[in-house]
Design a protein around this motif. Structure first.
Motif, mmCIF file in Angstrom:
data_model
loop_
_atom_site.group_PDB
_atom_site.id
_atom_site.type_symbol
_atom_site.label_atom_id
_atom_site.label_comp_id
_atom_site.label_asym_id
_atom_site.label_seq_id
_atom_site.Cartn_x
_atom_site.Cartn_y
_atom_site.Cartn_z
ATOM 1 N N VAL A 497 34.483 73.698 85.615
ATOM 2 C CA VAL A 497 34.634 74.628 84.492
ATOM 3 C C VAL A 497 33.273 74.863 83.842
ATOM 4 N N ARG A 498 32.497 73.808 83.691
ATOM 5 C CA ARG A 498 31.146 73.965 83.128
ATOM 6 C C ARG A 498 30.285 74.827 84.050
ATOM 7 N N VAL A 499 30.438 74.631 85.364
ATOM 8 C CA VAL A 499 29.700 75.443 86.341
ATOM 9 C C VAL A 499 29.970 76.927 86.119
ATOM 10 N N TRP A 500 31.242 77.277 85.997
ATOM 11 C CA TRP A 500 31.589 78.688 85.857
ATOM 12 C C TRP A 500 31.243 79.240 84.476
ATOM 13 N N ALA A 501 31.206 78.393 83.487
ATOM 14 C CA ALA A 501 30.747 78.856 82.175
ATOM 15 C C ALA A 501 29.279 79.244 82.249
ATOM 16 N N VAL A 502 28.484 78.450 82.960
ATOM 17 C CA VAL A 502 27.071 78.779 83.144
ATOM 18 C C VAL A 502 26.931 80.112 83.870
ATOM 19 N N ARG A 503 27.673 80.275 84.962
ATOM 20 C CA ARG A 503 27.558 81.502 85.774
ATOM 21 C C ARG A 503 27.966 82.741 84.979
ATOM 22 N N LEU A 504 29.086 82.650 84.277
ATOM 23 C CA LEU A 504 29.590 83.820 83.571
ATOM 24 C C LEU A 504 28.730 84.178 82.367
ATOM 25 N N LEU A 506 25.664 84.156 82.361
ATOM 26 C CA LEU A 506 24.454 84.814 82.862
ATOM 27 C C LEU A 506 24.747 86.039 83.719
ATOM 28 N N GLU A 507 25.966 86.548 83.683
ATOM 29 C CA GLU A 507 26.286 87.704 84.513
ATOM 30 C C GLU A 507 25.380 88.899 84.210
ATOM 31 N N GLN A 540 17.045 81.643 88.297
ATOM 32 C CA GLN A 540 16.575 82.920 88.832
ATOM 33 C C GLN A 540 17.066 84.113 88.016
ATOM 34 N N ARG A 541 18.117 83.917 87.202
ATOM 35 C CA ARG A 541 18.641 85.004 86.384
ATOM 36 C C ARG A 541 18.122 84.944 84.953
ATOM 37 N N LEU A 542 17.559 83.823 84.573
ATOM 38 C CA LEU A 542 17.015 83.691 83.227
ATOM 39 C C LEU A 542 15.677 84.413 83.104
#
Length: 987
Positions: A497-504, A506-507, A540-542
């Motif tokens: 869940v933490r993984v997907w919070a990070v990904r979302l 930074l969309e 890479q998205r930051l």
């Protein structure tokens, strides 16, 4: 579609020695009964020829109907804009029998179709060079308008490597795959070239409403199959190299050949599989899928990917990945296990055996009842025969367990509340379709106000992690998650869940400073390697200024140094930072507890150093001087050496004192690397030391060769005299011959020719390559050929192509005199081919002398090609090619430039010192080009290049057989077609 490429040519036939393929497949209605599946499973024929032929892709709609793409364009892709014959069919099984009871034609004039999915009001199709969208009206099974080109720029020259596999991701994006030969530049129609996204092999995604396209990850070979597991992780199946990759966004993965599009990636990530599906040895040996290869899984070519998340098969198969194995005529199974930051895939028991050599599975897909559809291209050949496709075959099978529950549904007619409840369904087919429908209603402004609160309530109540993730993805789809809500998920007890919070978060590739600070906190304190991997990917998205604190925290985790993903993923995120602030990058290196990251930071800093401005290296010199850790010394020195090879720079401040310190290191490599670097910096004492090593006959051979290689690379003063003396040294004659190519002196060619007769075969190849490296030398070489001082057969086909590249009239005439007519007119090629074919009828090949053929191969082909683990590497491996087909081999000899892949086109570098370097570009950085020549790897400083040319022709010239007798040709063809190596003839 997957197949093997040699010099840009497709070699699809089975390897000699495989069991003969029957003239016809098992009839469609009898094929299921012949298949072997585990107890309790049942295979039915859902559809077969003539109702469906050449099924290249399939998907399901919200009613559970199967949409199938028939490929009639393949293999003769349409390039002139004409209308095609590809079809899209809609099959329905309303009675739940496992066999269709109705079929409609949605489209019958498609062109170059290879992938399909539905959503957002229409049908999406991969139709090289375009991604198409065909609108539909609700309730109608026909186009509501002409196809819309959403994106273009995919490369049709990719042949079987075209882009493919359309799948909706948990994030609402459309995902697809791209093959290694598809050197594409993708964008909206009309996008200028400089604004397009360059990609070849890997994974891409496109958002249907934001209209954003991007590459997700690069690498592999020809991925043809993509799916998501229970945690939203991406898996793709692949050919040639290992078959399965866990794809981390931003990753750069191993590939069959060629360089990653980012020259500064430096290292590439590996497959997650701990096994291969062939019985060892070169992958090309597995094409029959039998014996040890059959026991291991059937072969190296895989198509289709399905992570089973349905509700019909037993739970023991859930979260397992299934893929079709083309050589093995079966379906392989991989058991996915979380390990470290990612996954390891173990070899599960092969799930299905077709027991039909015509079976060519291309796709697997589970439906609303949990049963699995399998598309069978149904043909002969390695993957499917590229030259002789059987146009009338094709099947779709369905695999179910026990008595499947009949499901007749139309999710589009369900209420919002019902779609929300489906997020908890066991069958992920229901979940995915319901989520996409909620997203569509949101974008259309038709979503009820109660959906977001309902999803939030369920998310708070849910304990099962996969279901939590489904609710999180659904909330994101309906725009129910703002920054605050996602930040709250960073406190979840569940790492995924933490993984997907990070990904979302930074969309949009931007976050607030508060979020960036929280990322840095997580990077420092989160105990989960999987979360740290998500943060490494997020780098890479930051924006650059927000990356530093996160990177500094990540590199401090020494426990991640041997993780399968983290070191390289951290590097990929750090790489862009280094040139913006080398001093801070050096400080980051000092804080790093991950050796690979330390080495690559040093390498990237050093890569930017200019010949007369070595100040860039000062931070590294300071670190080396201050550190007492041998491991840090090694990492920095390795990075420096990699970056500075082939270059000459002034010594940075403080280097002499540092070199004296490092010379006393207890580690031999530290001493060696520091000495080599001193030579690159022009240190006279270091140069003298290496000269001493080279001339010391009592020193180890490897040390002498390395010392000479370094002196050659830095073009040490007065080295040519030493190289001439070394022509009498048997240990260093080869390197000396190669080194002399850097010098222009009329005395060199006669000296080389004087020693030529006493050279070994390898040394003769070195001598000829040096004599071919300059026009002046080449003229002397061809004079020697004319006088028979050098046998004309010693001048390889590759060398002949190199000599023609000079475009010098006198030299060309001499080569033609030695070789004869190398480029027969087109009308003569057919006659020439027929003559060669007359020499190799089956009876003649049976009586041929394969030992003599091996000797001919060694002279004529082995300088470039490898066969049975022997030969050169500049041309592609021949071990598994279509070498058992004499007509095919002969046709490529007569017209080798008919089809040439980009990665096998010869590049010629004309240097400012008069030397010419010809071969393949192995890798390239901002400062250097690494060339694979016929006999060595040459690193060229870009400042030394006068002109760079790339030929559109094959490296192998026409007329290869001009120098061969009829017996030579016969014996060579027999040798090439053999199933195993033979001994060389006696001298």
């Amino acid at each position: 579609m997957p197949s093997f490429v040699v010099a840009g040519l497709i070699f699809p036939l089975l390897l000699l020695g495989a069991a003969p393929v029957p003239n016809a497949p098992i009839p469609p209605d009898k094929a299921p009964a012949k298949m072997t599946v585990p107890d309790g499973f049942r295979v039915t024929l859902f559809a077969g020829e003539p109702d469906v032929v050449k099924p290249i892709a399939m998907t399901t709609d919200d009613r559970g109907r199967l949409w199938v793409v028939e490929s009639h364009s393949y293999p003769n892709w349409i390039t002139d804009g004409k209308e095609g014959r590809d079809r899209v069919l809609i099959f329905a099984d309303t009675n739940g029998t496992g066999h269709f009871d109705s079929c409609k034609v949605f489209l019958d004039k498609g062109t170059n179709l290879s992938g399909i999915t539905l959503g957002h009001g229409g049908v999406w199709l991969t139709a090289v060079p375009n991604l198409l969208f065909i609108p539909m009206n609700e309730g109608e099974d026909k186009p509501a308008g002409k196809p819309i080109v959403v994106l273009d720029g995919w490369d049709l020259k990719a042949k079987h490597n075209v882009f493919n596999t359309l799948v909706w991701g948990p994030d609402g994006y459309l995902y697809g795959c791209n093959g290694i030969l598809s050197n594409s530049r993708v964008g909206k129609p009309g996008t200028p070239d400089k604004e397009r996204v360059a990609l070849n092999c890997g994974v891409w995604r496109y958002h249907p409403t934001r209209q954003r396209f991007e590459q997700v990850a690069s690498g592999t070979t020809n991925p043809w199959g993509l799916d998501f597991d229970d945690y939203g992780e991406i898996f793709i199946t692949n050919c040639v190299i290992k078959h399965l990759f866990h794809v981390v966004p931003g990753g750069h993965y191993q590939r069959m050949y060629g360089q990653d599009l980012d020259a500064n990636s430096f290292g590439l990530m590996e497959s997650c599989a701990d096994h291969i599906h062939w019985g060892g040895g070169d992958w090309t040996s597995s094409r029959n899928g039998e014996g040890a290869h059959g026991d291991a899984g059937g072969g190296h070519a895989h198509v289709g990917a399905m992570v089973y998340l349905g509700d019909n098969w037993p739970d023991e198969y859930r979260q397992h990945l299934f893929t079709c194995n083309l050589h093995g005529n079966r379906v392989n199974q991989d058991v996915l296990e979380r390990k470290g930051s990612g996954y390891v895939a173990h070899h599960g028991k092969d799930f299905l055996f077709a027991n039909d050599p015509w079976f060519r599975g291309l796709a697997l897909l589970y439906g609303p009842d949990g049963g699995v559809f399998v598309a069978d291209w149904n043909d002969t050949g390695e993957c499917h025969n590229y030259d002789h496709v059987t146009p009338t075959n094709g099947r779709i099978y369905k695999i179910t367990y026990g008595d499947p529950i009949k499901v007749n549904i139309d999710l589009a007619k369900l209420s919002d509340d019902e779609l929300v409840k489906l997020q908890l369904h066991k069958n992920d087919w229901q979940v995915r379709h319901a989520r996409r429908l909620l997203q569509e209603r949101t974008e259309a402004g038709k979503l009820g106000k109660g959906v977001k609160p309902q999803l939030l309530k369920l998310l708070g109540e849910q304990k099962d992690v996969p279901r939590k993730l489904r609710l999180l993805w659904a909330l994101y789809a309906v725009k129910g998650l703002d920054e605050k809500a996602l930040m709250a998920q960073l406190d979840s007890a569940d790492d995924m869940v933490r993984v997907w919070a990070v990904r979302l978060l930074l969309e949009d590739a931007k976050v607030s400073d508060a979020v960036a600070a929280r990322f840095a906190h997580l990077a420092k304190n989160d105990s989960s390697a999987t979360v740290r991997l998500a943060l490494a990917s997020a780098l890479q998205r930051l924006p650059l200024k927000q990356r530093w604190p996160v990177a500094e925290a990540l590199v401090a985790h020494g426990e991640d140094a041997k993780d399968m993903n983290l070191p390289l993923m951290i590097w990929y995120g750090v790489e862009d930072l280094v040139p913006t602030d080398p001093d801070r990058a050096a400080a980051l290196l000092g804080k790093s507890r991950i050796p690979l990251v330390r080495q690559y930071i040093a390498r990237r800093i050093a890569a930017a150093a200019e010949a007369d401005k070595p100040k860039t290296l000062t931070p590294l010199v300071k670190l080396l001087a201050e550190a007492d850790d041998t491991d840090i010394h090694l990492d920095i020195l390795r990075g420096l050496y990699e970056a500075l090879q082939g270059r000459k720079l002034d010594a940075p401040a403080g280097w002499p004192a540092l070199e004296r310190k490092l010379a006393g290191s207890p580690h031999a490599e530290v001493r060696q690397k520091s000495l080599m670097l001193s030579v690159m910096f022009g240190d006279k004492e270091a140069l003298a030391s290496l000269r001493t090593t080279v001339t010391d006959a009592t020193a180890k051979d490897d040390a002498r060769r390395l010392a000479l290689q370094t002196l050659v690379e830095v073009q040490a003063p007065n080295l040519d005299a030493l190289l001439r003396d070394l022509l009498a040294d048997k240990t260093l004659r080869g390197p000396a011959l190669r080194g002399l190519a850097a010098y222009k002196d009329t005395a060199i060619p006669p000296l080389i020719l004087k020693n030529y007769a006493t050279c070994t075969d390898a040394e003769k190849a070195d001598a000829i390559n040096t004599l071919a490296s300059r026009i002046e030398y080449a003229l002397v070489l061809m004079d020697a050929v004319e006088k028979n001082q050098v046998p004309r057969r010693d001048v390889s086909a590759f060398t002949a192509r190199q000599l023609f590249a000079y475009n010098n009239k006198a030299l060309t005439e001499k080569v033609n005199q030695a070789w004869g007519s190398l480029r027969p007119p087109a009308q003569e090629k057919t006659a020439l081919l027929n003559r060669y074919k007359s020499l190799v009828p089956p009876d003649a090949l049976k009586k041929a002398d394969r030992a003599h053929g091996r000797a001919v191969f060694a002279k004529s082909c082995a300088t470039c090609h490898t066969l049975f683990n022997e030969g050169g590497k500049i041309g592609p491996e021949l071990t598994g090619s279509q070498r058992a087909n004499p007509e095919y081999i002969l046709s490529k000899v007569v017209d080798p430039s008919a089809v040439v892949a980009r990665d096998f086109q010869m590049t010629v570098l004309d240097l400012k010192n008069g030397r010419s370097v010809s071969g393949l570009v192995k890798s390239e950085t901002e400062k250097t080009v690494t060339m694979q020549t016929q006999n060595e790897v040459v690193l060229v400083n870009k400042t030394d290049i006068d002109e760079r040319k790339k030929s559109s022709q094959s490296m192998m010239p026409d007329g290869l057989f001009v120098l061969l007798s009829d017996a030579d040709i016969r014996d060579l063809i027999a040798y090439l077609g053999g199933a195993e190596q033979v001994a060389l003839p006696s001298p």
